[in-house]
Motif scaffolding. Structure first.
Motif, PDB file in Angstrom:
ATOM      1  N   ALA A   1      -9.785   5.309  -5.590  1.00 49.48           N
ATOM      2  CA  ALA A   1      -9.843   4.241  -4.572  1.00 49.48           C
ATOM      3  C   ALA A   1     -10.184   5.573  -3.199  1.00 49.48           C
ATOM      4  O   ALA A   1     -10.042   7.020  -2.944  1.00 49.48           O
ATOM      5  CB  ALA A   1      -8.492   4.344  -4.262  1.00 49.48           C
ATOM      6  N   GLY A   2     -11.587   5.179  -2.867  1.00 50.81           N
ATOM      7  CA  GLY A   2     -11.724   5.776  -1.580  1.00 50.81           C
ATOM      8  C   GLY A   2     -11.226   5.898  -0.614  1.00 50.81           C
ATOM      9  O   GLY A   2     -11.568   6.869  -0.002  1.00 50.81           O
ATOM     10  N   ASN A   3      -9.830   5.429   0.102  1.00 51.36           N
ATOM     11  CA  ASN A   3      -9.556   5.221   0.819  1.00 51.36           C
ATOM     12  C   ASN A   3      -7.912   6.156   0.954  1.00 51.36           C
ATOM     13  O   ASN A   3      -7.707   6.186   2.105  1.00 51.36           O
ATOM     14  CB  ASN A   3      -8.766   3.979   1.455  1.00 51.36           C
ATOM     15  CG  ASN A   3      -8.040   3.278   0.553  1.00 51.36           C
ATOM     16  OD1 ASN A   3      -8.153   3.034  -0.938  1.00 51.36           O
ATOM     17  ND2 ASN A   3      -6.816   3.031   1.223  1.00 51.36           N
ATOM     18  N   THR A   4      -7.931   6.043  -1.041  1.00 53.99           N
ATOM     19  CA  THR A   4      -5.901   6.891  -0.204  1.00 53.99           C
ATOM     20  C   THR A   4      -7.025   8.775  -0.497  1.00 53.99           C
ATOM     21  O   THR A   4      -7.515   9.299  -1.471  1.00 53.99           O
ATOM     22  CB  THR A   4      -5.580   7.404  -1.582  1.00 53.99           C
ATOM     23  OG1 THR A   4      -5.963   6.989  -2.430  1.00 53.99           O
ATOM     24  CG2 THR A   4      -5.206   5.163  -1.068  1.00 53.99           C
ATOM     25  N   ASP A   5      -5.789   9.375  -0.526  1.00 55.98           N
ATOM     26  CA  ASP A   5      -5.755  10.752  -0.805  1.00 55.98           C
ATOM     27  C   ASP A   5      -4.460  11.968  -1.195  1.00 55.98           C
ATOM     28  O   ASP A   5      -4.134  11.573   0.693  1.00 55.98           O
ATOM     29  CB  ASP A   5      -6.787  11.613   0.378  1.00 55.98           C
ATOM     30  CG  ASP A   5      -7.283  13.600   0.065  1.00 55.98           C
ATOM     31  OD1 ASP A   5      -6.109  14.320  -1.332  1.00 55.98           O
ATOM     32  OD2 ASP A   5      -8.167  13.878   0.249  1.00 55.98           O
TER      33      ASP A   5
ATOM     34  N   LEU B   1       0.768  -1.161   0.185  1.00 49.86           N
ATOM     35  CA  LEU B   1      -0.220  -0.632  -0.227  1.00 49.86           C
ATOM     36  C   LEU B   1       1.071   1.940   0.106  1.00 49.86           C
ATOM     37  O   LEU B   1       0.534   2.086  -0.633  1.00 49.86           O
ATOM     38  CB  LEU B   1      -0.570   0.070   1.280  1.00 49.86           C
ATOM     39  CG  LEU B   1      -1.856  -1.396   1.360  1.00 49.86           C
ATOM     40  CD1 LEU B   1      -3.008  -1.177   2.686  1.00 49.86           C
ATOM     41  CD2 LEU B   1      -3.184  -1.035  -0.048  1.00 49.86           C
TER      42      LEU B   1
ATOM     43  N   ARG C   1      -4.022  15.204   1.019  1.00 53.93           N
ATOM     44  CA  ARG C   1      -4.168  14.762   2.475  1.00 53.93           C
ATOM     45  C   ARG C   1      -2.970  14.113   3.155  1.00 53.93           C
ATOM     46  O   ARG C   1      -2.344  14.605   4.091  1.00 53.93           O
ATOM     47  CB  ARG C   1      -5.235  13.771   3.044  1.00 53.93           C
ATOM     48  CG  ARG C   1      -5.568  13.572   4.629  1.00 53.93           C
ATOM     49  CD  ARG C   1      -6.360  12.801   4.752  1.00 53.93           C
ATOM     50  NE  ARG C   1      -6.047  11.455   4.320  1.00 53.93           N
ATOM     51  CZ  ARG C   1      -6.925  10.229   3.901  1.00 53.93           C
ATOM     52  NH1 ARG C   1      -8.199  10.325   3.651  1.00 53.93           N
ATOM     53  NH2 ARG C   1      -6.852   9.135   3.310  1.00 53.93           N
TER      54      ARG C   1
ATOM     55  N   ARG D   1      -5.761   1.361  -4.161  1.00 50.23           N
ATOM     56  CA  ARG D   1      -5.647   0.639  -2.754  1.00 50.23           C
ATOM     57  C   ARG D   1      -4.890   1.503  -2.359  1.00 50.23           C
ATOM     58  O   ARG D   1      -4.409   2.330  -0.550  1.00 50.23           O
ATOM     59  CB  ARG D   1      -6.471   0.230  -1.623  1.00 50.23           C
ATOM     60  CG  ARG D   1      -7.733   0.027  -2.250  1.00 50.23           C
ATOM     61  CD  ARG D   1      -8.731  -1.316  -2.059  1.00 50.23           C
ATOM     62  NE  ARG D   1      -8.845  -0.837  -0.555  1.00 50.23           N
ATOM     63  CZ  ARG D   1      -9.990   0.069  -0.124  1.00 50.23           C
ATOM     64  NH1 ARG D   1     -10.509   0.784  -0.990  1.00 50.23           N
ATOM     65  NH2 ARG D   1      -9.813   0.208   1.162  1.00 50.23           N
TER      66      ARG D   1
ATOM     67  N   SER E   1      -2.053   8.605  -6.179  1.00 52.43           N
ATOM     68  CA  SER E   1      -2.665   7.678  -5.067  1.00 52.43           C
ATOM     69  C   SER E   1      -3.689   7.784  -6.585  1.00 52.43           C
ATOM     70  O   SER E   1      -3.931   8.078  -7.098  1.00 52.43           O
ATOM     71  CB  SER E   1      -3.258   8.037  -4.240  1.00 52.43           C
ATOM     72  OG  SER E   1      -4.282   9.472  -4.209  1.00 52.43           O
TER      73      SER E   1
ATOM     74  N   TYR F   1      -0.609   4.012  -2.217  1.00 46.35           N
ATOM     75  CA  TYR F   1       0.462   5.336  -2.640  1.00 46.35           C
ATOM     76  C   TYR F   1       1.511   5.096  -2.901  1.00 46.35           C
ATOM     77  O   TYR F   1       2.308   4.341  -2.801  1.00 46.35           O
ATOM     78  CB  TYR F   1       0.467   6.498  -1.044  1.00 46.35           C
ATOM     79  CG  TYR F   1      -0.766   6.787  -0.714  1.00 46.35           C
ATOM     80  CD1 TYR F   1      -1.235   8.221  -0.892  1.00 46.35           C
ATOM     81  CD2 TYR F   1      -1.583   6.151   0.211  1.00 46.35           C
ATOM     82  CE1 TYR F   1      -1.999   8.578  -0.076  1.00 46.35           C
ATOM     83  CE2 TYR F   1      -2.054   6.879   0.952  1.00 46.35           C
ATOM     84  CZ  TYR F   1      -2.333   7.887   0.494  1.00 46.35           C
ATOM     85  OH  TYR F   1      -4.083   8.540   1.379  1.00 46.35           O
TER      86      TYR F   1
END
Length: 155
Positions: A125-129, A67, A132, A101, A121, A103
């Motif tokens: 993917a809903g979990n990465t930004d 990840l 942020r 999902r 990213s 980086y």
């Protein structure tokens, strides 16, 4: 093991930071000279595929989600002194995440004046930004800088 740094005084945090930097440097140098266990496993996996040898262990290893994939490109030239000519510094390279999902983070030290980091990213993917992640990275670097600005701390 996660350490809750809020429970430590600044001088204790500096000791932990120095230990982490020393360990990172040792592991980084070991990887550069072929002593990174993940590189050996990857080569064994490639050989197993090339020689058509089945290995449940290597198949399991290669299927793991990575990840966070990081890299530091090598210093490609010494023709530019990045400390006296910061405007000519090479900001580095970039690559994508190796998992949908995850980086991809490529970083490079620009002489003694800057750090360049390219963070990628997948937007899907809903979990990465990546933005942020960048904000948290900058905040972490500022926290480390403040540690060394504390009066009475030798570094």
């Amino acid at each position: 093991m996660a350490i809750q740094l809020a429970n430590y005084k600044d001088q204790e945090r500096i000791i932990l930071l120095r230990q982490a930097c020393e360990n990172h440097g040792i592991r980084n140098r070991n990887c550069m000279i072929g002593k990174g266990v993940d590189r050996h496993l990857f080569v064994l996996y490639l050989f197993s595929r090339g020689f058509n040898i089945s290995s449940p262990f290597l198949d399991y290893y290669i299927a793991q989600p990575w990840l966070l994939s990081t890299s530091q490109p090598p210093n490609v030239t010494k023709k530019v002194d990045e400390d006296t000519q910061p405007e000519r510094a090479w900001i580095g390279a970039c690559f994508g995440p190796v998992a949908k999902r995850g980086y991809g983070v490529c970083y490079r030290f620009l002489g003694d004046h800057s750090i360049s980091a390219h963070i990628t990213s997948f937007k899907s993917a809903g979990n990465t930004d990546a933005d942020r992640f960048r904000k948290h990275l900058i905040d972490s670097l500022h926290q480390m800088t403040r540690l060394f600005e504390v009066e009475g701390v030798k570094y």
